[in-house]
Write a protein that holds these residues in place. Structure first.
Motif, mmCIF file in Angstrom:
data_model
loop_
_atom_site.group_PDB
_atom_site.id
_atom_site.type_symbol
_atom_site.label_atom_id
_atom_site.label_comp_id
_atom_site.label_asym_id
_atom_site.label_seq_id
_atom_site.Cartn_x
_atom_site.Cartn_y
_atom_site.Cartn_z
ATOM 1 N N ALA A 283 0.831 -1.210 0.000
ATOM 2 C CA ALA A 283 0.000 0.000 0.000
ATOM 3 C C ALA A 283 0.862 1.255 0.000
ATOM 4 C CB ALA A 283 -0.936 -0.013 1.200
ATOM 5 N N ALA A 284 2.023 1.183 0.647
ATOM 6 C CA ALA A 284 2.944 2.320 0.689
ATOM 7 C C ALA A 284 3.771 2.432 -0.588
ATOM 8 C CB ALA A 284 3.875 2.181 1.886
ATOM 9 N N LYS A 285 3.634 1.443 -1.488
ATOM 10 C CA LYS A 285 4.442 1.392 -2.710
ATOM 11 C C LYS A 285 5.932 1.493 -2.384
ATOM 12 C CE LYS A 285 0.769 3.182 -5.678
ATOM 13 N NZ LYS A 285 0.354 4.219 -6.653
ATOM 14 N N ALA A 286 6.284 0.836 -1.297
ATOM 15 C CA ALA A 286 7.684 0.806 -0.849
ATOM 16 C C ALA A 286 8.331 -0.429 -1.463
ATOM 17 C CB ALA A 286 7.753 0.768 0.670
ATOM 18 N N TYR A 287 8.906 -0.258 -2.624
ATOM 19 C CA TYR A 287 9.431 -1.385 -3.377
ATOM 20 C C TYR A 287 10.909 -1.656 -3.088
ATOM 21 C CZ TYR A 287 5.072 -0.555 -5.841
ATOM 22 O OH TYR A 287 3.733 -0.370 -6.135
ATOM 23 N N GLU A 288 11.600 -0.693 -2.494
ATOM 24 C CA GLU A 288 12.976 -0.863 -2.033
ATOM 25 C C GLU A 288 13.045 -0.372 -0.599
ATOM 26 O OE1 GLU A 288 14.419 1.404 -5.743
ATOM 27 O OE2 GLU A 288 16.138 0.157 -5.137
ATOM 28 N N PHE A 289 13.718 -1.097 0.275
ATOM 29 C CA PHE A 289 13.701 -0.774 1.693
ATOM 30 C C PHE A 289 14.825 -1.504 2.404
ATOM 31 C CE2 PHE A 289 10.714 -3.986 0.319
ATOM 32 C CZ PHE A 289 11.066 -5.104 1.064
ATOM 33 N N ALA A 290 15.093 -1.081 3.616
ATOM 34 C CA ALA A 290 15.971 -1.854 4.495
ATOM 35 C C ALA A 290 15.100 -2.871 5.217
ATOM 36 C CB ALA A 290 16.656 -0.940 5.509
ATOM 37 N N VAL A 291 15.523 -4.113 5.230
ATOM 38 C CA VAL A 291 14.715 -5.158 5.866
ATOM 39 C C VAL A 291 15.528 -5.825 6.966
ATOM 40 C CG1 VAL A 291 15.387 -6.970 4.207
ATOM 41 C CG2 VAL A 291 13.221 -7.153 5.450
ATOM 42 N N VAL A 292 14.861 -6.099 8.079
ATOM 43 C CA VAL A 292 15.481 -6.734 9.239
ATOM 44 C C VAL A 292 14.860 -8.119 9.399
ATOM 45 C CG1 VAL A 292 15.947 -6.575 11.707
ATOM 46 C CG2 VAL A 292 15.840 -4.485 10.319
ATOM 47 N N VAL A 293 15.707 -9.143 9.335
ATOM 48 C CA VAL A 293 15.270 -10.544 9.398
ATOM 49 C C VAL A 293 16.050 -11.231 10.517
ATOM 50 C CG1 VAL A 293 15.159 -12.735 8.141
ATOM 51 C CG2 VAL A 293 14.732 -10.583 6.930
ATOM 52 N N PRO A 294 15.475 -11.332 11.722
ATOM 53 C CA PRO A 294 16.234 -11.859 12.868
ATOM 54 C C PRO A 294 15.763 -13.243 13.352
ATOM 55 C CG PRO A 294 14.541 -10.326 13.619
ATOM 56 C CD PRO A 294 14.276 -10.608 12.169
ATOM 57 N N PRO A 295 16.324 -14.335 12.822
ATOM 58 C CA PRO A 295 15.964 -15.657 13.345
ATOM 59 C C PRO A 295 16.507 -15.861 14.760
ATOM 60 C CG PRO A 295 17.121 -15.798 11.225
ATOM 61 C CD PRO A 295 17.304 -14.412 11.737
ATOM 62 N N LEU A 296 15.862 -16.743 15.501
ATOM 63 C CA LEU A 296 16.379 -17.148 16.808
ATOM 64 C C LEU A 296 17.600 -18.047 16.602
ATOM 65 C CD1 LEU A 296 13.025 -18.104 18.591
ATOM 66 C CD2 LEU A 296 14.338 -15.988 18.855
ATOM 67 N N ARG A 297 18.579 -17.907 17.481
ATOM 68 C CA ARG A 297 19.785 -18.748 17.380
ATOM 69 C C ARG A 297 19.558 -20.052 18.147
ATOM 70 N NH1 ARG A 297 25.472 -15.697 17.878
ATOM 71 N NH2 ARG A 297 26.069 -17.738 17.035
ATOM 72 N N VAL A 298 18.770 -20.928 17.536
ATOM 73 C CA VAL A 298 18.472 -22.233 18.122
ATOM 74 C C VAL A 298 19.436 -23.248 17.515
ATOM 75 C CG1 VAL A 298 16.742 -24.036 18.402
ATOM 76 C CG2 VAL A 298 16.057 -21.627 18.461
ATOM 77 N N LEU A 299 20.269 -23.848 18.345
ATOM 78 C CA LEU A 299 21.280 -24.782 17.859
ATOM 79 C C LEU A 299 20.626 -25.916 17.081
ATOM 80 C CD1 LEU A 299 24.285 -25.668 17.898
ATOM 81 C CD2 LEU A 299 23.710 -27.064 19.906
ATOM 82 N N GLY A 300 21.067 -26.094 15.837
ATOM 83 C CA GLY A 300 20.571 -27.199 15.020
ATOM 84 C C GLY A 300 19.173 -27.016 14.480
ATOM 85 N N GLY A 301 18.600 -25.822 14.618
ATOM 86 C CA GLY A 301 17.216 -25.598 14.222
ATOM 87 C C GLY A 301 16.993 -25.710 12.724
ATOM 88 N N THR A 302 15.810 -26.233 12.359
ATOM 89 C CA THR A 302 15.441 -26.371 10.947
ATOM 90 C C THR A 302 14.887 -25.069 10.376
ATOM 91 O OG1 THR A 302 13.156 -27.053 11.401
ATOM 92 C CG2 THR A 302 14.840 -28.783 11.360
ATOM 93 N N GLY A 303 14.645 -24.111 11.240
ATOM 94 C CA GLY A 303 14.112 -22.815 10.832
ATOM 95 C C GLY A 303 13.813 -22.007 12.077
ATOM 96 N N SER A 304 13.083 -20.916 11.905
ATOM 97 C CA SER A 304 12.783 -20.067 13.054
ATOM 98 C C SER A 304 11.606 -19.159 12.752
ATOM 99 C CB SER A 304 14.000 -19.205 13.419
ATOM 100 O OG SER A 304 13.681 -18.277 14.445
ATOM 101 N N ALA A 305 10.841 -18.883 13.786
ATOM 102 C CA ALA A 305 9.866 -17.799 13.701
ATOM 103 C C ALA A 305 10.620 -16.477 13.613
ATOM 104 C CB ALA A 305 8.952 -17.809 14.930
ATOM 105 N N LEU A 306 10.006 -15.497 12.963
ATOM 106 C CA LEU A 306 10.636 -14.199 12.751
ATOM 107 C C LEU A 306 9.704 -13.068 13.146
ATOM 108 C CD1 LEU A 306 11.911 -14.747 9.093
ATOM 109 C CD2 LEU A 306 13.340 -14.823 11.142
#
Length: 351
Positions: A283-306
Motif C-alpha cells: 500500500a505504501a508502494k515501498a518497493y525498495e527498503f531496508a529489511v530486518v530478518v532476525p531468526p532465533l539462534r536455536v542450535l541445530g534448528g530447521t528454521g525459526s519464527a521471525l
C-alpha cells in the motif's frame, strides 16, 4: 611539586581528550539513532496463535500457561508481593508468521546444499549438524550480513490484477511476472538482495486460515525460482504458507514434490521465508527498503519464527508510481477473476 603539577595537567588533558572523544561518539550515535527513528517502520508479521494455519507436514503447535499470577502468589513467602506468568509451548522452527527455513531444512537425493550428507546431518536428534556434519546449515548459523539487508518487493498481485486483490488460487508466478513487476515498479534486483513477492494472500492468514492452508495457493513455479536464482537473491519470501505454488508438485520432466524448495534451498543455498504480511508495504508502494530478518539462534534448528520489519523513508514527496494502465488479462486469469470460493479445504500434502 612541579612534577605533581605536570602530572595533574597531563591527567586533566587526558580527561578533556576522553570527554571530547566521548561527546563526539555520543553525537555520532545520537545522529545515527535519529536517522533510524525518522524512518517509517512497517511490520511484516502476523500475530501467531493456536488457530494459526500450519502445513500438514509440520508438527502441531500448542500453548498453555504453566505459571499464572494466581498460582504464583506468595510463592516465595514474600507477603503476597511478587507474582509472575510463564508458558509452555510446543513450538517448531517451522512455526511462525513469518517463518524462515534453514538451508539444512530441505535436501535432494540425500544431499543438502554443498553436497552435505543429509542423513548424517540429522543422525543426532539434537539438531541439524549436531552430529558433526552440516552444522553450518542450521538456523543458528544464519549469516549476520543478512540480518539487515536491502529488500525488494515485487507486487505481482497488483501488477496482474490491476488492483490490490489477491491472485487466483491456481496462479503460477513465472519469471515473466517477476520481471514485469520489477519493471513496473522501477526497481532493479541486485546480487545479495532479500526479495519478497506479494500474491495478495496474506490477509487470508487471519480471515480464512482454512483457505490459506488449503490444497491450492498461488506462488512461484520453477521458472520463477530460476529468475530469483539468476538475479542472485540470498533470501526470498512471500505471503503464503509454502512460498511456492500449491499443490507443490510437478510431473515433468519427472515427478517432484516441493520442487521449488529443492531448487532454491538444496541446490542454491537460498533462504525461504513464508507467511509474510506484505499488505502495508504494498500500500505504501515501498518497493525498495531496508529489511530486518532476525531468526532465533536455536542450535541445530530447521528454521525459526521471525519478527520481520522494513524501514522505509518517510518522504512525503517521494516519487509514487501511477496506477498501472489497463491491460488484457493473462491467459487463464479471467476465469480466476472471481475470488477463490470460501470452501474449507482440508489440509493436503502441503507445508
Amino acid at each position: 611539586m612541579r612534577c605533581v603539577k605536570f602530572a595533574s595537567a597531563a591527567v586533566l588533558l587526558s580527561l578533556v581528550s576522553l570527554s571530547a572523544a566521548y561527546a563526539e561518539d555520543s553525537s555520532r550515535v545520537g545522529e545515527f539513532l535519529r536517522t533510524i527513528k525518522q524512518a517509517r517502520l512497517i511490520d511484516l508479521s502476523h500475530t501467531w496463535d493456536k488457530n494459526s494455519p500450519i502445513a500438514s507436514v509440520n508438527p502441531p503447535y500448542s500453548f498453555e500457561l504453566k505459571d499464572t499470577h494466581q498460582n504464583t502468589l506468595n510463592k516465595f513467602n514474600d507477603g503476597n508481593q511478587l507474582t509472575y506468568a510463564s508458558e509452555v509451548m510446543h513450538f517448531s522452527g517451522q512455526h511462525g508468521a513469518p517463518t524462515i527455513d534453514a538451508i539444512g531444512h530441505v535436501g535432494r537425493n540425500g544431499k543438502l546444499f554443498g553436497g552435505v550428507d543429509a542423513f548424517a546431518s540429522t543422525s543426532d536428534p539434537d539438531g541439524i549438524g549436531t552430529s558433526g556434519v552440516g552444522a553450518n546449515l542450521a538456523i543458528d548459523r544464519f549469516p549476520t550480513d543478512l540480518l539487515v539487508n536491502r529488500g525488494v518487493l515485487l507486487d505481482v498481485a497488483t501488477m496482474v490484477r490491476g488492483d490490490s486483490s489477491p491472485l487466483p488460487a491456481d496462479f503460477e508466478i513465472s519469471a515473466r511476472h517477476l520481471e514485469q513487476a520489477a519493471e513496473r515498479e522501477g526497481v532493479k534486483l541486485l546480487k545479495g538482495d532479500t526479495v519478497f513477492i506479494r500474491t495478495g494472500w496474506g490477509p487470508y492468514f487471519k480471515s480464512d486460515p482454512a483457505l490459506f492452508a488449503g490444497a491450492q495457493s498461488p506462488g512461484p513455479g520453477l521458472d520463477g525460482a530460476e529468475f530469483l536464482i539468476a538475479h542472485g537473491a540470498r533470501v526470498v519470501g512471500d505471503d503464503t504458507l509454502t512460498f511456492e505454488k500449491r499443490p507443490p508438485i510437478v510431473t515433468s520432466p519427472k515427478f517432484q514434490v516441493f520442487p521449488v524448495h529443492m531448487r532454491i534451498i538444496a541446490d542454491s543455498g537460498i533462504f525461504i521465508i513464508e507467511n509474510l504480511n506484505l499488505e502495508e508495504l504494498a500500500a505504501a508502494k515501498a518497493y525498495e527498503f531496508a529489511v530486518v530478518v532476525p531468526p532465533l539462534r536455536v542450535l541445530g534448528g530447521t528454521g525459526s519464527a521471525l519478527r520481520v520489519f522494513a524501514l522505509v523513508p518517510r518522504d512525503d514527496d517521494a516519487e509514487r508510481l501511477p496506477d498501472p494502465p489497463a491491460r488484457e488479462p493473462y491467459a487463464g486469469e479471467q476465469a480466476g477473476r472471481e475470488q477463490p470460493e470460501r470452501r474449507r479445504h482440508a489440509a493436503g500434502d502441503d507445508r
